[in-house]
Design an enzyme around this catalytic site. Structure first.
Site, PDB file in Angstrom:
ATOM      1  N   GLY A 377       0.801  -1.213   0.000  1.00 47.64           N
ATOM      2  CA  GLY A 377       0.000   0.000   0.000  1.00 47.64           C
ATOM      3  C   GLY A 377       0.834   1.263   0.000  1.00 47.64           C
ATOM      4  N   ARG A 378       1.928   1.255   0.784  1.00 47.23           N
ATOM      5  CA  ARG A 378       2.781   2.438   0.861  1.00 47.23           C
ATOM      6  C   ARG A 378       3.483   2.693  -0.468  1.00 47.23           C
ATOM      7  NH1 ARG A 378       5.970   0.825   4.841  1.00 47.23           N
ATOM      8  NH2 ARG A 378       4.658   1.565   6.545  1.00 47.23           N
ATOM      9  N   VAL A 500       0.236  10.490   7.061  1.00 50.20           N
ATOM     10  CA  VAL A 500      -0.407   9.173   7.109  1.00 50.20           C
ATOM     11  C   VAL A 500       0.506   8.072   6.600  1.00 50.20           C
ATOM     12  CG1 VAL A 500      -2.685  10.208   6.879  1.00 50.20           C
ATOM     13  CG2 VAL A 500      -1.478   9.472   4.834  1.00 50.20           C
ATOM     14  N   GLU A 501       0.138   6.836   6.922  1.00 52.07           N
ATOM     15  CA  GLU A 501       0.913   5.638   6.586  1.00 52.07           C
ATOM     16  C   GLU A 501       2.354   5.750   7.065  1.00 52.07           C
ATOM     17  OE1 GLU A 501       0.517   3.570   2.910  1.00 52.07           O
ATOM     18  OE2 GLU A 501      -1.448   4.411   2.492  1.00 52.07           O
ATOM     19  N   GLY A 502       2.524   6.304   8.256  1.00 48.78           N
ATOM     20  CA  GLY A 502       3.846   6.467   8.836  1.00 48.78           C
ATOM     21  C   GLY A 502       4.306   7.906   8.714  1.00 48.78           C
TER      22      GLY A 502
END
Length: 844
Positions: A377-378, A500-502
């Site tokens: 996803g990332r 987001v996502e880290g």
């Protein structure tokens, strides 16, 4: 002959062997043969003989395996096992989850560029291209971002219906389950185009196709789970979300306090074994409209219903929205980019074990499942969003800078604006190549743990810079929100992608080099795994091979780094054509330098390195820009080395070289072991830092490409929505460029004649008519200038509103609350002004 000559011979042979990475037997044959020849030719007898004896003894110790292992490898193994920092379960899973592609070569000091060029050129299938040209283009035309962000705070019902009917939520779902079975590359292309019109739209489509129930079910779901849920996810009957982040667990996702206790309960009228869940999640995209919640929690079995293990570990489950005890519905408001995002809560929510993703046998394996899917996803959603926004900003800002005039000159011709425009061009070109590279890696079947973090961090950071430069160039046009503004919402949303996502700070300082130094290094992970082997003989044999491979590589990298820095990377084998070969040689040098400093850091700091986040972040920057430059060069060659793109390639490459040397310089100047920092500086920068930021001349060329119709600008605009229509003001401005350029000579002729005349007309239309009568311009040229004026007005126009139009839907209630409070002022016991909580709840 002088005593120095034998020493020089030994040094030259050793240096050549290290640079070329000869095997030990070859090295010792060459060394002893050269020394023998030196003796025959009259070399200093005592010195030559001493070197021959030392060389022979070293050859015996190093080439006789049992002797080498007992004298060197066995003691080294004991020391290594003692000082090896313990790996947490989180770190172990993260290291084992990802795969290593070409990025591993960048840690070798001698990249195998054939491996990069062997990767197939990323291409879409016919079905994927048709989807982009059809449904994706159609939904872009339907999208009015001002209506979404200001009026509805949501997609329109028509768009929701359209993306469900056309299976936008099922792009990654296999056809056998009713999905589109698209590759990661197609996923990237779709998100990129959607992001060029609305970040709300791209987020809404992106999340179900990245980290979420569909991705997890495809990899780990039971047959029953796949058969039931995947068709419903594909056609939009189920809208998914995934609950991971909570108030007490952000970047440290493994510390989630949400828990599930194994117990018996009722499900569909039957008593079954399951888990009773208590959870508190926030920042969950699509939560307010979701019908199916993917949930991460820590699973406990205090009564031993499943076995002896009480703390089973992180587990994933599917929780239908209508399950008793689930509390969902209110929304967060993320920086005027109102995609559906909100908290979810639950207390003692019972679901059967059949709702665990993968079934009971995958209980406790949730973190491994998440890490593997997170890297996928990332790699796609956020880099693709950044690419779409940056490419659109580049071409529309180029048009705007050509059309908008100040002091009678296009603002893009001013050097200050030109510098910013050059940055936009270079960064947009880089982001596009990097985002496509990470998506292509997933398409090839890789789990790109390190490239995904590089791509997420640098694409979003560069996109933020593109947004800032575009806003600066547009000036007032960029800051006045309204239907005509195509930059403001994207600029407001930039920190969302950063977060987001880290969070990017954590991604840079902990993840990129932290994972890369072990996962991508040719030998470190092998050495670490060797210590875990139980059989003593196998453990020593494995460690011995890894240790001497590591030592040989480290010596080679020291020599290679020093030599290539001294010679300016002008020599050595490298791929590419006559133009790009020099670029690959420079990357060879930086690869050797990175490997040298990384080895030195791990050897000298050991377990303390993970706490040296500044050093880790800077070495992560070096690794990142090595990967970025490689991706850009690969893209350039994949596209047939177009001559027109050379300024963009050069800007991107020189920017990466500048960032590499800046990061490496700061790492060495602040190296925790000072003497080692000085020594490494000599090996890495014997002549000092040489890389320069892209020159003004190069920025001028890059900026000019954006302000003139040409094939390079056309390639930049591919993959984003540029159609000119009422919902797309950016597309209209982009479409004007060619006509504006054609009209400019007529405009200059007319303005010059007007300045030298004594006509009294002040109105532009009257001036044009007078120009025709005076013979300055023809009737056709008058029409051309009228059209130019209309295009210019549309380009620079901004919106205005009545006050009531700008007030939120909750304003009336807010005003009523405060009026009531004012009326009760005479009685303090009755006074109750609206609080922040009241306003938030009532407006929501």
């Amino acid at each position: 002959m002088s005593v120095v000559y034998p020493l020089l011979v030994a040094l030259l042979v050793t240096g050549l062997a290290a640079y070329m990475r000869w095997r030990l037997p070859v090295y010792f044959i060459a060394l002893l043969g050269a020394l023998a020849l030196t003796w025959v030719l009259g070399g200093h007898v005592a010195t030559t003989l001493t070197l021959l004896v030392i060389g022979a003894l070293a050859a015996v110790v190093l080439l006789v395996a049992p002797l080498r292992k007992s004298i060197i490898s066995a003691p080294a193994l004991r020391i290594f096992a003692k000082i090896l920092p313990p790996l947490s379960e989180t770190e172990r899973v993260a290291l084992e989850a990802g795969t290593v592609g070409f990025e591993g070569e960048l840690f070798s000091g001698r990249p195998n560029w054939d491996m990069l060029f062997a990767q197939p050129k990323p291409e879409l299938t016919a079905d994927e291209q048709a989807f982009l040209d059809g449904p994706v283009e159609d939904v872009c035309r339907m999208t009015n971002d001002w209506e979404i962000t200001h009026i509805r705070a949501d997609l329109s019902p028509e768009i929701w219906d359209y993306i469900k009917r056309n299976k936008f939520f099922g792009m990654i779902v296999p056809k056998e389950y009713g999905g589109l079975s698209f590759t990661a590359l197609a996923n990237h292309k779709v998100i990129q185009k959607l992001a060029s019109v609305s970040s709300v739209l791209s987020s809404t489509v992106g999340v179900p196709n990245s980290l979420g129930p569909a991705e997890l079910l495809m990899h780990y779901g039971t047959k029953e789970q796949k058969d039931y849920y995947l068709p419903r996810l594909a056609d939009g009957r189920e809208v998914p979300c995934f609950g991971l982040t909570g108030p007490w667990a952000g970047s440290d996702a493994t510390s989630i306090p949400d828990y599930g206790v194994v117990t018996r309960g009722e499900w569909n009228g039957e008593q079954v074994l399951g888990v009773k869940l208590t959870f508190d999640k926030r920042y969950i995209t699509l939560a307010p409209v979701s019908t199916l919640i993917g949930l991460a929690f820590r699973m406990y079995d205090p009564d031993g219903l499943l076995g002896q293990t009480k703390d089973i570990g992180i587990t994933l489950a599917l929780v239908p929205r209508d399950t008793a005890g689930v509390d969902i519905g209110r929304r967060h408001f993320p920086l005027n980019s109102p995609f559906q995002n909100g908290p979810i809560h639950g207390r003692e929510v019972f679901v059967p074990l059949s709702q665990l993703i993968g079934g009971p046998e995958f209980a406790g394996k949730g973190w491994q499942m998440l890490v593997e899917c997170l890297s996928i996803g990332r790699s796609i959603t956020l880099p693709s969003t950044a690419s779409g926004g940056a490419k659109l900003a580049a071409v529309v800002t180029g048009s705007y800078a050509r059309i908008r005039k100040q002091f009678g000159l296009s603002i893009g011709r001013f050097e200050g604006v030109e510098e910013a425009l050059g940055r936009i061009a270079g960064h947009a070109y880089t982001i596009s190549a990097l985002a496509e590279a990470s998506a292509a890696a997933v398409t090839r079947g890789e789990l790109p743990a390190v490239p995904s973090t590089i791509s997420k961090y640098h694409c979003t950071e560069m996109a933020r810079q593109v947004g800032q430069d575009a806003m600066d160039i547009h000036g007032g046009k960029g800051i006045i929100l309204g239907p005509r503004n195509y930059l403001g919402r994207a600029w407001q949303a930039a920190p969302i992608a950063i977060t987001v996502e880290g969070a990017n700070i954590m991604t840079r300082t902990l993840m990129i080099f932290g994972q890369g130094a072990i996962l991508c290094h040719p030998w470190v992970l092998k050495e670490m795994k060797a210590t875990q082997i139980t059989d003593p003989r196998e453990r020593l044999d494995t460690f011995d091979a890894a240790l001497f491979g590591h030592i040989g590589m480290a010596i080679s990298n020291a020599v290679r780094s020093f030599w290539m820095a001294l010679t300016g990377s002008r020599f050595g084998a490298a791929p590419g054509d006559a133009y790009t070969r020099r670029y690959f040689r420079r990357l060879n040098r930086y690869s050797a330098a990175l490997a040298l400093v990384a080895d030195s850091s791990m050897s000298l700091l050991g377990g303390k390195l993970k706490f040296k986040e500044n050093l880790s972040g800077r070495l992560g920057d070096v690794l990142s820009h090595l990967y970025i430059a490689s991706a850009v060069l690969k893209r350039f060659h994949d596209e047939g080395t177009p001559e027109a793109d050379k300024p963009l390639l050069a800007w991107s490459f020189h920017n990466s070289c500048f960032e590499i040397e800046k990061a490496m310089s700061n790492a060495l100047r602040n190296f925790p072991v000072r003497w080692a920092g000085y020594l490494l500086w000599i090996l890495v920068f014997p002549l000092g830092r040489r890389a320069q930021y892209p020159s003004d001349r190069l920025s001028h060329k890059a900026a000019s490409l954006l302000m003139t119709p040409n094939e390079s600008r056309e390639r930049m605009s591919r993959g984003v929505h540029t159609a000119p229509h009422a919902n797309n003001p950016a597309g209209r401005i982009i479409s004007y460029l060619e006509a504006v350029v054609l009209a400019e000579p007529v405009e200059r002729k007319f303005v010059k004649a007007l300045k030298n005349s004594d006509i009294e007309a002040l109105d532009f239309a009257a001036q044009l008519d007078e120009g025709v009568r005076e013979g300055w311009i023809t009737d056709e040229e008058r029409d051309l200038l009228r059209a130019l004026r209309e295009m210019t007005i549309d380009t620079i126009a901004v919106d205005d509103f009545d006050t009531e139009e700008l007030r939120s839907a909750g304003y009336a209630r807010f005003a009523a609350l405060n009026s009531q409070a004012a009326a009760n002022d005479s009685n303090p016991m009755l006074s109750s002004p609206a609080t922040d909580t009241d306003i938030g709840r009532n407006i929501a």
